[in-house]
Design an enzyme around this catalytic site. Sequence first.
Site, short mmCIF file in Angstrom:
data_model
loop_
_atom_site.label_atom_id
_atom_site.label_comp_id
_atom_site.label_asym_id
_atom_site.label_seq_id
_atom_site.Cartn_x
_atom_site.Cartn_y
_atom_site.Cartn_z
CE LYS A 126 19.68 7.76 4.39
NZ LYS A 126 19.32 7.20 5.80
CB SER B 101 16.26 5.14 6.26
OG SER B 101 17.61 5.10 7.05
CE1 TYR C 137 20.83 4.45 3.31
CE2 TYR C 137 20.85 3.09 5.28
CZ TYR C 137 20.34 4.00 4.44
OH TYR C 137 18.86 4.27 4.62
#
Length: 380
Positions: free
Chosen positions: A58, A55, A154
């Site tokens: 991102k 992640s 999320y």
Amino acid sequence: MTSLDDLLESAVADGTAPGIVVIAKDKDGKVDIAKAFSSKNGTQYNLDTVMEISSMSKLPTSIAALQLVEKGLVTLDEDVSHLIPAFAQQGILESVAADGTPTTRPRRNPITLRTLITHSSGAGYGFLDARLGQVRGSQFELPLLFEPGEGWAYGTGVDRAGHVVEALTGRDLEDYMREHIWAPLGADSSTFFPDTRPDVAARRVPMAFREARDPDGPAQERPGAPTVTTGLTRPFGGHGLFASMRDYFSILHSLLVDDGRLLRPETAALAFRPQLPTPESRERLREFMDTPTMRLLFPSPPDVERDYGLGGLVIVGDEHEYWRPGALMWGGGASLNWFIDREAGVCGVFGAQVQPSDARMRKLIDAFQENVYRKAGKLA
């Protein structure tokens, strides 16, 4: 007091992690940390070791989208549904039948880059939401959890923002990032497809796993074990990147000193500002960050007001002992974390390859961040 070096050396020696890389700087020249730690019997880590950053993908994807806003190809608040038709056709989830068939209602609100980047588009993750986990279909065929702009969850929104970048530029995200994110920084390790880059594959380290039934045991490297990138055939900007910590840090430092290599100062400033549109959105974020799992995975200071910026969690309150209002941060599921605190003038990245991230890894990450602020003279 145990020094950070001693703490991290001990951690790789006792099997908490096979290897760790930490990099940090400040604006005043008091902090210049760039170190790698490796266990004697495992894969050797260095500053150019390539990791699966999950992640942490991102942030560069969000920057890519903001670059297109700068170029006038799109705005943060216009409807981009036509650019991501498969996602746009998804309705709002109302219920799930026993066979996994969802019942949905039509979506009313537009899907925008702002909602995609800030996780307020309604896109969730099936492994985090119980109802979505019951829906039959792939992660990218799931319905929305709420009307875009009216909640927080999320999920896959930043992956979709990457698809918007591809649609507007006519290039895949791999090629776009190579030219517009990594080349301006002089970075060459990042890719969605390390197996096609022998130079990158040679620097990649395997993922390590700690058994849940043995939380005090070592994290064991398992070369070839399935991870979140296994089987990906196109760039997914929310979780698919590989990079060295040296190269990833170059993004953080560029944004800290506001050098304009990635974003104009006025655009970069937006990333550090709270973006969530409603009190309900902020409450959903608070609930998510306060779950036990998220407290281990991501920066999750208790009793500190938080929001979401254009690229990560943003600190709003001033209750924390060192994070200042406007500090931006996030992480990756394999025990990786980054932070940029412009007011304090510091930034840093902690890299490892341990799943799941647990209390032992969280202790190390927190110690690293505190050490950076202490060296900079920014502890409260």
